[in-house]
Design an enzyme around this catalytic site. Structure first.
Site, short mmCIF file in Angstrom:
data_model
loop_
_atom_site.label_atom_id
_atom_site.label_comp_id
_atom_site.label_asym_id
_atom_site.label_seq_id
_atom_site.Cartn_x
_atom_site.Cartn_y
_atom_site.Cartn_z
N ASP A 101 38.19 84.80 160.20
CA ASP A 101 38.22 85.34 162.43
C ASP A 101 39.57 85.58 161.63
OD1 ASP A 101 37.75 85.53 164.25
OD2 ASP A 101 37.59 83.67 165.22
N GLU A 199 29.14 87.04 173.10
CA GLU A 199 29.40 86.08 173.15
C GLU A 199 29.22 86.18 174.89
OE1 GLU A 199 33.35 84.38 171.98
OE2 GLU A 199 32.80 83.09 173.62
O1 KIV Z 1 36.99 81.03 166.67
C1 KIV Z 1 35.47 80.93 167.54
O2 KIV Z 1 35.13 80.43 166.50
C2 KIV Z 1 34.40 82.08 167.83
C3 KIV Z 1 33.62 81.30 168.50
C4 KIV Z 1 32.76 82.37 169.40
C5 KIV Z 1 32.33 80.53 167.45
O3 KIV Z 1 34.46 83.25 167.74
#
Ligand code: KIV
Length: 281
Positions: A101, A199
């Site tokens: 991420d 989401e």
């Molecule tokens: O960072 C995270 O855990 C997410 C969730 C929406 C799964 O983006």
């Protein structure tokens, strides 16, 4: 001399690699109508366990901010804090596709900034793909990464990095706003995103987005019309206690298991019954 187990756990590198899940497999699963589950992971043992369970995609989420680093929101976590977690997960998952991420502030300024951050996750941590939050305004970022060989999962609907501008944790895409979300999904698909995380969106809107795009959708708080589902592992396994979001289902009570284990261990030490002769050299 008898060899002992590694004193504090050990690297999980002995087993041979299994066939890696690729973004093409996820698209094929959508075409076959096969649903799949994604989980977050932030360390070696959870990554290896979820991989063994057959979870095809692991996300090293910026949710590490509140689930690992103890912050209240996902905003404070940095690239330098996430990199070692991604490295631990990619080293430990033999089959799962691992997505890193991109944290708040590391990609929004420009496509170039996004590219340089994503490259760090791919080169320094071995990520197989990255995720970023945002809609059509992120199309340039998604295009540049995709053109450069970096698969991108886009995250729409409620985007936690914007919680302050969205006015808190609120369901997105209700009523007429649903058309905006569908347009965002199509723009991100056209820009090259390989999947969409949706989401906190009404179930029927997420289902409509899922029907409108050829790429897989992964829902969290978005009903069961998505191609896949994701949960934060501490929510799924019941390590987190207290009030949970409505979309969470707990599949275990890991908090109770750990609490009991820690209490039993402390009691044994206090009573002088651990270590016993069998634990003593
Ligand atoms: O960072 C995270 O855990 C997410 C969730 C929406 C799964 O983006």
């Amino acid at each position: 001399m008898t060899e002992q187990a590694a004193p504090y756990g050990g690297a999980l590198t002995a087993a041979p690699p299994r066939k890696r899940v690729r973004i093409g497999h996820l698209r094929e699963m959508k075409q076959r109508g096969e649903k799949w589950a994604m989980l977050t992971a932030y360390d070696m043992y959870t990554a290896a366990t979820f991989d063994e369970a057959g979870i095809p995609v692991l996300l090293v989420g910026d949710s590490a901010s509140n689930n690992v680093y103890g912050n209240e929101t996902s905003l404070p976590v940095s690239v330098d804090e996430l990199l070692p977690l991604v490295r631990a997960v990619t080293r430990s998952a033999r089959r799962a596709l691992v997505i890193a991420d991109l944290p708040f502030g590391s990609y929004q300024a420009s496509a170039e900034q996004c590219f340089h951050t994503a490259v760090r996750f791919m080169k320094e941590a071995g990520a197989h793909a990255v995720k970023l939050e945002g809609g059509a305004e992120m199309a340039e970022q998604v295009e540049l990464l995709t053109r450069s060989g970096i698969p991108v999962m886009a995250h729409i609907g409620f985007t936690p990095q914007r919680e302050h501008s969205l006015g808190g944790y609120r369901v997105q895409g209700r009523g007429e706003d649903s058309q905006r979300l569908i347009a965002e999904a199509k723009a991100l698909e056209a820009a090259g995103a390989f999947a969409l995380l949706i989401e906190m969106v009404p179930g029927e809107v997420a289902a409509e987005i899922t029907r409108s795009v050829a790429i897989p959708t992964v829902g969290i708080g978005a009903g069961n019309g998505c191609d896949a589902q994701v949960l934060v592992w501490q929510d799924m396994a019941g390590l987190r206690t207290g009030r949970l979001p409505r979309f969470v289902k707990q599949y275990a009570d890991v908090h109770a298991v750990l609490l009991n284990a820690a209490q039993d261990y402390a009691a044994d030490v206090a009573a002088g019954t651990f270590p016993g002769p069998e634990h003593t050299f």
